[in-house]
Scaffold this motif. Sequence first.
Motif, PDB file in Angstrom:
ATOM      1  N   MET A 185       8.129   3.850   6.618  1.00  0.00           N
ATOM      2  CA  MET A 185       7.843   5.107   5.937  1.00  0.00           C
ATOM      3  C   MET A 185       6.436   5.043   5.351  1.00  0.00           C
ATOM      4  SD  MET A 185      10.043   6.839   2.799  1.00  0.00           S
ATOM      5  CE  MET A 185       9.785   5.530   1.611  1.00  0.00           C
ATOM      6  N   VAL A 186       5.713   6.149   5.451  1.00  0.00           N
ATOM      7  CA  VAL A 186       4.397   6.240   4.830  1.00  0.00           C
ATOM      8  C   VAL A 186       4.465   7.265   3.702  1.00  0.00           C
ATOM      9  CG1 VAL A 186       1.964   6.785   5.173  1.00  0.00           C
ATOM     10  CG2 VAL A 186       3.244   5.600   6.978  1.00  0.00           C
ATOM     11  N   LEU A 187       4.086   6.824   2.520  1.00  0.00           N
ATOM     12  CA  LEU A 187       4.135   7.692   1.335  1.00  0.00           C
ATOM     13  C   LEU A 187       2.827   8.455   1.170  1.00  0.00           C
ATOM     14  CD1 LEU A 187       5.795   5.134  -1.093  1.00  0.00           C
ATOM     15  CD2 LEU A 187       6.900   7.012   0.114  1.00  0.00           C
ATOM     16  N   GLY A 189       0.849  -1.191   0.000  1.00  0.00           N
ATOM     17  CA  GLY A 189       0.000   0.000   0.000  1.00  0.00           C
ATOM     18  C   GLY A 189       0.882   1.238   0.000  1.00  0.00           C
ATOM     19  N   ASN A 190       0.625   2.148   0.925  1.00  0.00           N
ATOM     20  CA  ASN A 190       1.431   3.371   1.030  1.00  0.00           C
ATOM     21  C   ASN A 190       2.501   3.284   2.107  1.00  0.00           C
ATOM     22  OD1 ASN A 190       0.092   4.692  -1.026  1.00  0.00           O
ATOM     23  ND2 ASN A 190      -1.477   5.501   0.330  1.00  0.00           N
ATOM     24  N   THR A 191       2.709   2.087   2.642  1.00  0.00           N
ATOM     25  CA  THR A 191       3.682   1.914   3.719  1.00  0.00           C
ATOM     26  C   THR A 191       4.896   1.149   3.215  1.00  0.00           C
ATOM     27  OG1 THR A 191       1.867   1.883   5.306  1.00  0.00           O
ATOM     28  CG2 THR A 191       4.000   1.086   6.083  1.00  0.00           C
ATOM     29  N   VAL A 192       6.080   1.626   3.573  1.00  0.00           N
ATOM     30  CA  VAL A 192       7.330   0.970   3.196  1.00  0.00           C
ATOM     31  C   VAL A 192       8.017   0.512   4.477  1.00  0.00           C
ATOM     32  CG1 VAL A 192       9.550   1.207   2.017  1.00  0.00           C
ATOM     33  CG2 VAL A 192       7.539   2.455   1.167  1.00  0.00           C
ATOM     34  N   TYR A 193       8.350  -0.765   4.513  1.00  0.00           N
ATOM     35  CA  TYR A 193       9.040  -1.373   5.649  1.00  0.00           C
ATOM     36  C   TYR A 193      10.481  -1.636   5.242  1.00  0.00           C
ATOM     37  CZ  TYR A 193       4.231  -2.091   7.057  1.00  0.00           C
ATOM     38  OH  TYR A 193       2.909  -1.896   7.380  1.00  0.00           O
TER      39      TYR A 193
END
Length: 126
Positions: free
Chosen positions: A124-126, A25-29
Amino acid sequence: MTRQIIQTDHAPAAIGPYSQAVRSGNTVYFSGQIPLDPATGNLVEGDIAVQARRAFDNLKAVAEAAGGSLPQIVRLGLYLTDLGQFAAVNAVMQEYFNAPFPARSTVEVSALPKGAVFEVDAVMVL
């Protein structure tokens, strides 16, 4: 759930069975970044400040490869082999992040891969 694997040559290649980062989704780990020189794969030489800068540079490169930037990081995990170096790491972190700062945990560990003294991971959230 869709997963997008994030990879860049501007950060060290994974040294095990993991990805530099995964976007869902809009989250990067982010996987942990240690102070490896992406060009050589070798640990940078120097004190914890030098190592922290290299690790944060690697984190920044992966963030950019994911289409983001450091200000979009909402959580950091810091791992030090000596909490006595906490102030030095805080000073370096402030070179890379401005208020409002991301949430953070800091943990002393007995050892890190390749003999590093510092590692950082993030969300991180985009």
